[in-house]
Design a protein around this motif. Structure first.
Motif, PDB file in Angstrom:
ATOM      1  N   ASP A 184       0.843  -1.195   0.000  1.00 16.70           N
ATOM      2  CA  ASP A 184       0.000   0.000   0.000  1.00 16.70           C
ATOM      3  C   ASP A 184       0.884   1.253   0.000  1.00 16.70           C
ATOM      4  O   ASP A 184       2.114   1.159  -0.001  1.00 16.70           O
ATOM      5  N   ALA A 185       0.259   2.398   0.027  1.00 18.69           N
ATOM      6  CA  ALA A 185       1.000   3.658  -0.014  1.00 18.69           C
ATOM      7  C   ALA A 185       1.914   3.809   1.198  1.00 18.69           C
ATOM      8  O   ALA A 185       3.000   4.387   1.092  1.00 18.69           O
ATOM      9  N   SER A 186       1.519   3.275   2.328  1.00 23.98           N
ATOM     10  CA  SER A 186       2.330   3.372   3.535  1.00 23.98           C
ATOM     11  C   SER A 186       3.682   2.683   3.348  1.00 23.98           C
ATOM     12  O   SER A 186       4.718   3.206   3.766  1.00 23.98           O
ATOM     13  N   PHE A 187       3.684   1.514   2.729  1.00 24.72           N
ATOM     14  CA  PHE A 187       4.941   0.813   2.469  1.00 24.72           C
ATOM     15  C   PHE A 187       5.815   1.628   1.528  1.00 24.72           C
ATOM     16  O   PHE A 187       7.017   1.792   1.772  1.00 24.72           O
ATOM     17  N   CYS A 188       5.230   2.144   0.471  1.00 25.13           N
ATOM     18  CA  CYS A 188       5.986   2.958  -0.483  1.00 25.13           C
ATOM     19  C   CYS A 188       6.580   4.185   0.200  1.00 25.13           C
ATOM     20  O   CYS A 188       7.718   4.578  -0.087  1.00 25.13           O
ATOM     21  N   LYS A 189       5.854   4.784   1.118  1.00 25.64           N
ATOM     22  CA  LYS A 189       6.358   5.950   1.845  1.00 25.64           C
ATOM     23  C   LYS A 189       7.518   5.569   2.751  1.00 25.64           C
ATOM     24  O   LYS A 189       8.476   6.334   2.893  1.00 25.64           O
TER      25      LYS A 189
ATOM     26  N   ALA B   6      13.350   5.987   3.557  1.00 29.11           N
ATOM     27  CA  ALA B   6      14.683   5.386   3.686  1.00 29.11           C
ATOM     28  C   ALA B   6      15.604   5.918   2.588  1.00 29.11           C
ATOM     29  O   ALA B   6      16.751   6.289   2.856  1.00 29.11           O
ATOM     30  N   LEU B   7      15.103   5.992   1.363  1.00 30.20           N
ATOM     31  CA  LEU B   7      15.909   6.510   0.256  1.00 30.20           C
ATOM     32  C   LEU B   7      16.278   7.971   0.502  1.00 30.20           C
ATOM     33  O   LEU B   7      17.407   8.391   0.225  1.00 30.20           O
ATOM     34  N   SER B   8      15.362   8.739   1.043  1.00 30.81           N
ATOM     35  CA  SER B   8      15.625  10.157   1.339  1.00 30.81           C
ATOM     36  C   SER B   8      16.663  10.319   2.446  1.00 30.81           C
ATOM     37  O   SER B   8      17.301  11.365   2.543  1.00 30.81           O
ATOM     38  N   ASN B   9      16.810   9.290   3.277  1.00 27.39           N
ATOM     39  CA  ASN B   9      17.788   9.323   4.367  1.00 27.39           C
ATOM     40  C   ASN B   9      19.108   8.652   3.987  1.00 27.39           C
ATOM     41  O   ASN B   9      19.907   8.304   4.860  1.00 27.39           O
TER      42      ASN B   9
ATOM     43  N   GLN C 217      18.696  -2.444  -2.550  1.00 24.38           N
ATOM     44  CA  GLN C 217      19.583  -3.582  -2.743  1.00 24.38           C
ATOM     45  C   GLN C 217      18.732  -4.727  -3.291  1.00 24.38           C
ATOM     46  O   GLN C 217      17.909  -5.290  -2.580  1.00 24.38           O
ATOM     47  N   GLY C 218      18.913  -5.021  -4.563  1.00 28.74           N
ATOM     48  CA  GLY C 218      18.135  -6.100  -5.159  1.00 28.74           C
ATOM     49  C   GLY C 218      16.725  -5.676  -5.508  1.00 28.74           C
ATOM     50  O   GLY C 218      16.344  -4.511  -5.370  1.00 28.74           O
ATOM     51  N   SER C 219      15.970  -6.646  -5.950  1.00 30.56           N
ATOM     52  CA  SER C 219      14.586  -6.408  -6.372  1.00 30.56           C
ATOM     53  C   SER C 219      13.632  -6.539  -5.187  1.00 30.56           C
ATOM     54  O   SER C 219      13.937  -7.231  -4.211  1.00 30.56           O
TER      55      SER C 219
END
Length: 67
Positions: A12-17, A22-25, A30-32
């Protein structure tokens, strides 16, 4: 040192956020991503590994969420 985390949660959107945060930090993918279906809850569960290079030495006291 290289830190590793495996983020999981419903698809869901929560997981994507969480992954986006994490990417923003400074974490990197790593991997798919991984997907599985939870028949009990009737939903898809996602997983994504992320890594991050940080200074210092590894210790069991490290809280990955602090990075």
């Amino acid at each position: 040192m290289r830190l590793y985390r495996f983020l999981t949660g419903p698809d869901d959107a929560s997981f994507c956020k969480r992954v986006s945060a994490a990417l923003s930090n400074g974490w990197q993918l790593q991997g798919s991503p991984a997907l599985t279906f939870d028949p009990v809850q009737g939903r898809v569960i996602c997983g994504q590994a992320v890594i991050k290079e940080v200074a210092g030495d590894y210790s069991d006291d490290i809280r990955l969420s602090d990075y």
